[in-house]
Design a protein around this motif. Structure first.
Motif, mmCIF file in Angstrom:
data_model
loop_
_atom_site.group_PDB
_atom_site.id
_atom_site.type_symbol
_atom_site.label_atom_id
_atom_site.label_comp_id
_atom_site.label_asym_id
_atom_site.label_seq_id
_atom_site.Cartn_x
_atom_site.Cartn_y
_atom_site.Cartn_z
ATOM 1 N N MET A 1 24.079 58.319 64.884
ATOM 2 C CA MET A 1 25.057 59.284 65.331
ATOM 3 C C MET A 1 24.324 60.503 65.898
ATOM 4 N N GLN A 2 24.686 60.893 67.096
ATOM 5 C CA GLN A 2 24.073 62.048 67.729
ATOM 6 C C GLN A 2 24.747 63.315 67.239
ATOM 7 N N TRP B 1 32.480 64.680 66.949
ATOM 8 C CA TRP B 1 33.312 65.721 66.348
ATOM 9 C C TRP B 1 33.610 66.814 67.370
ATOM 10 N N ILE B 2 32.595 67.229 68.106
ATOM 11 C CA ILE B 2 32.780 68.281 69.111
ATOM 12 C C ILE B 2 33.737 67.826 70.204
ATOM 13 N N LYS B 3 33.641 66.552 70.580
ATOM 14 C CA LYS B 3 34.537 66.032 71.620
ATOM 15 C C LYS B 3 36.007 66.129 71.215
ATOM 16 N N CYS C 1 26.603 85.570 63.133
ATOM 17 C CA CYS C 1 25.503 85.638 62.156
ATOM 18 C C CYS C 1 24.268 84.837 62.561
ATOM 19 N N GLY C 2 24.405 83.987 63.584
ATOM 20 C CA GLY C 2 23.257 83.220 64.064
ATOM 21 C C GLY C 2 22.993 81.920 63.329
ATOM 22 N N LEU C 3 23.772 81.613 62.312
ATOM 23 C CA LEU C 3 23.577 80.364 61.569
ATOM 24 C C LEU C 3 23.758 79.177 62.511
ATOM 25 N N GLU C 4 22.873 78.190 62.415
ATOM 26 C CA GLU C 4 22.975 76.962 63.209
ATOM 27 C C GLU C 4 23.798 75.950 62.415
ATOM 28 N N ILE C 5 24.951 75.570 62.950
ATOM 29 C CA ILE C 5 25.844 74.636 62.279
ATOM 30 C C ILE C 5 25.759 73.284 62.981
ATOM 31 N N GLU C 6 25.430 72.251 62.241
ATOM 32 C CA GLU C 6 25.272 70.920 62.831
ATOM 33 C C GLU C 6 26.617 70.206 62.863
ATOM 34 N N ARG C 7 26.937 69.672 64.029
ATOM 35 C CA ARG C 7 28.157 68.891 64.217
ATOM 36 C C ARG C 7 27.812 67.670 65.080
ATOM 37 N N SER C 8 28.509 66.578 64.837
ATOM 38 C CA SER C 8 28.268 65.387 65.651
ATOM 39 C C SER C 8 28.903 65.580 67.028
ATOM 40 N N VAL C 9 28.356 64.884 68.006
ATOM 41 C CA VAL C 9 28.897 64.940 69.364
ATOM 42 C C VAL C 9 30.343 64.456 69.356
ATOM 43 N N HIS D 1 37.478 74.249 67.948
ATOM 44 C CA HIS D 1 36.934 75.387 67.224
ATOM 45 C C HIS D 1 36.718 75.007 65.756
ATOM 46 N N PHE D 2 35.923 75.831 65.067
ATOM 47 C CA PHE D 2 35.684 75.638 63.648
ATOM 48 C C PHE D 2 35.213 76.943 63.039
ATOM 49 N N LEU D 3 35.154 76.979 61.724
ATOM 50 C CA LEU D 3 34.694 78.174 61.019
ATOM 51 C C LEU D 3 33.212 78.062 60.715
ATOM 52 N N CYS D 4 32.508 79.187 60.865
ATOM 53 C CA CYS D 4 31.088 79.238 60.525
ATOM 54 C C CYS D 4 30.940 79.055 59.025
ATOM 55 N N ASP D 5 29.989 78.212 58.626
ATOM 56 C CA ASP D 5 29.733 77.974 57.212
ATOM 57 C C ASP D 5 29.114 79.197 56.533
#
Length: 67
Positions: free
Chosen positions: A1-2, A21-23, A11-19, A27-31
């Motif tokens: 899974m990409q 999921w993004i498709k 805040c600059g936090l890097e949040i990992e999401r699958s491609v 929008h989503f909330l920052c962890d």
């Protein structure tokens, strides 16, 4: 899974999401800070298509290996 990392603009936090999921999400909330992160899905999908075309072209242009 990409997957890709989406940085929170607050805040600059890097949040990992699958491609995938993004498709399917806009929008989503920052962890980290709880800020709403709005994705530019149309732009993302267009860039993803461009990347897929470049990868396909590179593979087609690569010299064939001799076995």
């Amino acid at each position: 899974m990409q997957s890709i990392e989406v940085p929170c603009p607050v805040c600059g936090l890097e949040i990992e999401r699958s491609v995938a999921w993004i498709k399917s999400n806009g929008h989503f909330l920052c962890d980290g800070c709880g800020s709403v992160i709005t994705l530019l899905r149309d732009r993302f999908l267009k860039d993803l298509q461009s990347a897929d075309r470049l990868i396909a072209y590179s593979r087609a242009q690569a010299p064939r290996r001799l076995h």
